[in-house]
Design an enzyme around this catalytic site. Sequence first.
Site, short mmCIF file in Angstrom:
data_model
loop_
_atom_site.label_atom_id
_atom_site.label_comp_id
_atom_site.label_asym_id
_atom_site.label_seq_id
_atom_site.Cartn_x
_atom_site.Cartn_y
_atom_site.Cartn_z
N ASP A 55 42.69 42.17 37.53
CA ASP A 55 43.34 40.60 37.39
C ASP A 55 43.69 40.59 39.93
O ASP A 55 44.40 41.29 40.44
CB ASP A 55 44.46 40.06 37.46
CG ASP A 55 44.65 40.02 36.34
OD1 ASP A 55 43.49 40.38 35.65
OD2 ASP A 55 45.18 38.84 35.86
N GLU A 97 44.06 31.27 31.34
CA GLU A 97 44.52 32.46 32.34
C GLU A 97 44.46 32.11 34.09
O GLU A 97 43.38 31.25 34.03
CB GLU A 97 44.26 33.42 32.46
CG GLU A 97 44.55 33.65 30.24
CD GLU A 97 44.73 35.60 29.73
OE1 GLU A 97 45.86 35.60 29.69
OE2 GLU A 97 43.95 36.01 29.72
O1 LIG Z 1 47.90 41.77 32.47
C1 LIG Z 1 48.43 40.71 32.97
C2 LIG Z 1 47.31 40.01 33.11
O2 LIG Z 1 45.89 39.70 33.06
C3 LIG Z 1 45.49 38.10 32.28
C4 LIG Z 1 44.26 37.85 33.29
O3 LIG Z 1 43.68 38.94 32.98
O4 LIG Z 1 46.15 38.86 30.83
C5 LIG Z 1 44.39 38.95 30.49
C6 LIG Z 1 45.60 39.71 29.03
O5 LIG Z 1 44.68 39.88 28.09
C7 LIG Z 1 43.87 41.54 28.47
O6 LIG Z 1 45.23 41.99 26.71
C8 LIG Z 1 44.58 41.75 25.50
C9 LIG Z 1 45.27 42.31 24.64
O7 LIG Z 1 45.71 42.89 24.94
C10 LIG Z 1 42.83 42.43 25.68
O8 LIG Z 1 42.05 41.72 24.38
C11 LIG Z 1 42.27 41.06 27.18
O9 LIG Z 1 41.03 42.18 26.79
C12 LIG Z 1 42.27 41.60 28.21
O10 LIG Z 1 42.34 40.96 29.36
O11 LIG Z 1 46.42 40.21 29.03
C13 LIG Z 1 47.58 40.06 28.22
C14 LIG Z 1 48.72 40.68 27.63
O12 LIG Z 1 47.45 42.10 27.21
C15 LIG Z 1 47.15 39.09 27.03
O13 LIG Z 1 48.09 37.92 26.81
C16 LIG Z 1 45.89 38.48 28.20
O14 LIG Z 1 44.83 37.72 27.29
C17 LIG Z 1 47.05 37.78 32.83
O15 LIG Z 1 46.93 36.08 32.68
C18 LIG Z 1 47.58 38.38 33.29
O16 LIG Z 1 48.98 38.38 34.10
#
Ligand SMILES: OC[C@H]1O[C@@](CO)(OC[C@@]2(O[C@H]3O[C@H](CO)[C@@H](O)[C@H](O)[C@H]3O)O[C@H](CO)[C@@H](O)[C@@H]2O)[C@@H](O)[C@@H]1O
Length: 569
Positions: free
Chosen positions: A129, A395
Amino acid sequence: MPEYVEMEISNQDVSRIIGNGHSGRKVYGTAIRLVLACAITGSVPLVTAHAQTAVTPVPGFPAPTTHTQQVYSPFDTFTSRWTRADARQIKARSDPNVAVGANSMPTSVTMPDIPADFPQTNPDVWLWDTWTLIDAHANQFSYNGWEVIFALTADPNAGYTFDDRHVHARISYFYRRAGIPASARPRNGGWIYGGHLFPDGASVKVFGSTPLTNNAEWSGSTRLLKTDGNEVAVFYTALGFNRTAEGANIAPPVAIISKTNGRIHADLNHVWFTGFNNHTGLLQPDGTYYQTGQQNEFYSFRDPFTFEDPQNPGQTFMVFEGNTAGERGAKDCTAADLGYQAGDPNAEDLDTVQNSGATYQKANIGLAVSTDSSLTQWRFLPPLISANCVNDQTERPQVYIKDGKYYLFTISHRSTFAAGIDGPDGVYGFVGNGLRSDFEPLNWGSGLALGNPTDLNTAAGSDFDPDPQQNPRAFQAYSHYVMPNGLVESFIDTVEGRRGGALAPTVKIQISDATTQIDLSYGQNGLGGYGNIPANRYDLDWQGFVRDLLQSGRSPNASISLASFVQQQ
Ligand SMILES: OC[C@H]1O[C@@](CO)(OC[C@@]2(O[C@H]3O[C@H](CO)[C@@H](O)[C@H](O)[C@H]3O)O[C@H](CO)[C@@H](O)[C@@H]2O)[C@@H](O)[C@@H]1O
């Protein structure tokens, strides 16, 4: 008594009132509606007139919900809905037999293929991010001749995997000289890694005495508080974890939307920051509008983005990612969440949807307003949009104002759509006539603004974990942020099985009324430079610049003249 009166009028009438804003759209007709609002009770719509895109339904799919784009006070209780009828348009418009020939998705909303030989932004850090140094209106500032970005980062050499990076995330900053065309920069964008933004151990202070195994810093926005000064405020999400050695959560993670102030400095050689020692927790979910960790251990509450709204001068607002409050999976989605037109033969039955597991997906885009001038006290307002029974995560929301229209952009994953709905990882968008509007989802009423290339209509594309052989770019990029002039930056996740953690090529979208369209004339076949994240404003804090130069022991005119310095802006 009705809350408002709707009056159908002709296209010619509306052209006279608001001009012809739909000339670019050739596929679908335009229905025009003038909404005269006369508030009686409850939500109070403000008077507005607009042309609403009418979408001809695809056979076998429902019509999208009618969204009037009408405006309410930010303090009103009206929450717009991204409905199932809306989100099902994504798949409807991706059907190779119906909409776009042999293509898997309309090219107008598909990010071009990122080459597998992409460069790392920096070999010593994974970054994802990413955001810019902005003012209250999302203008992007360079500082004394340097462009600066902020990103979540983790250490590729620390022994954890790329997918486990989130629990180790730290906000870092990168900088590069401003005013150099992308073609003259190194292939990876030329960003210099400045290190962690906050002193070690500073952000954990937000949690006080709460026992934690570790903490992380999640997204994220950075405000230059005065555009002729050097004070910045970072709004971010402080994450506190309580995990076993194997990485299982013992208790739900604690998410606190937080703020810390510091100062940016620059001399001829580099950029650095001071401060960020005091971190203040601003908001935790209230359980009334925004779901808590007690209500759902998988709750989302993060990603603050602050701004001033020209329609409501003197107020600072914040959008953020939330979930609809209530117990996890509660079967309380409504017919309005489904959003079908009366008598639509392709409508779903509410009970069937609720029994499908879709009630586990209840994202919203939250709103809060600051109640003090130092932006340290905040009050929740009702969400701007909910996605009940549609998607679990909206998000990194941002507010983007263009040509008097208010766009809400948010990123979402394929895997967070509810049962019965499919869409790519990418950025989704909604348009209204003010901050709190009956937002119309962009592009065919679907919401999809820019998605990864994937095939939603083949066996390979029909699950949440597409075969990397057949869909090697379904997760090529994520965490898109829409910048001034329609430039969109993001990070590379996976291309042909190669993991990224690097800045993606910037792309450009043309934003007009309720449509976005990728500009394939930008860069090479639509892909600009890797990490091409230019400032559109510059801040020349001359007093600070000269002071920094003197402090760094260099004469102000030793190696750079005023003229050449300004030229670089
Ligand atoms: O790092 C946290 C920040 O990143 C954000 C946006 O990029 O949340 C992304 C998110 O997804 C990641 O994890 C997923 C599962 O582990 C994975 O499937 C996906 O491909 C990744 O991008 O990270 C959280 C925690 O894992 C998950 O709930 C989100 O979808 C942002 O919102 C956060 O601030």
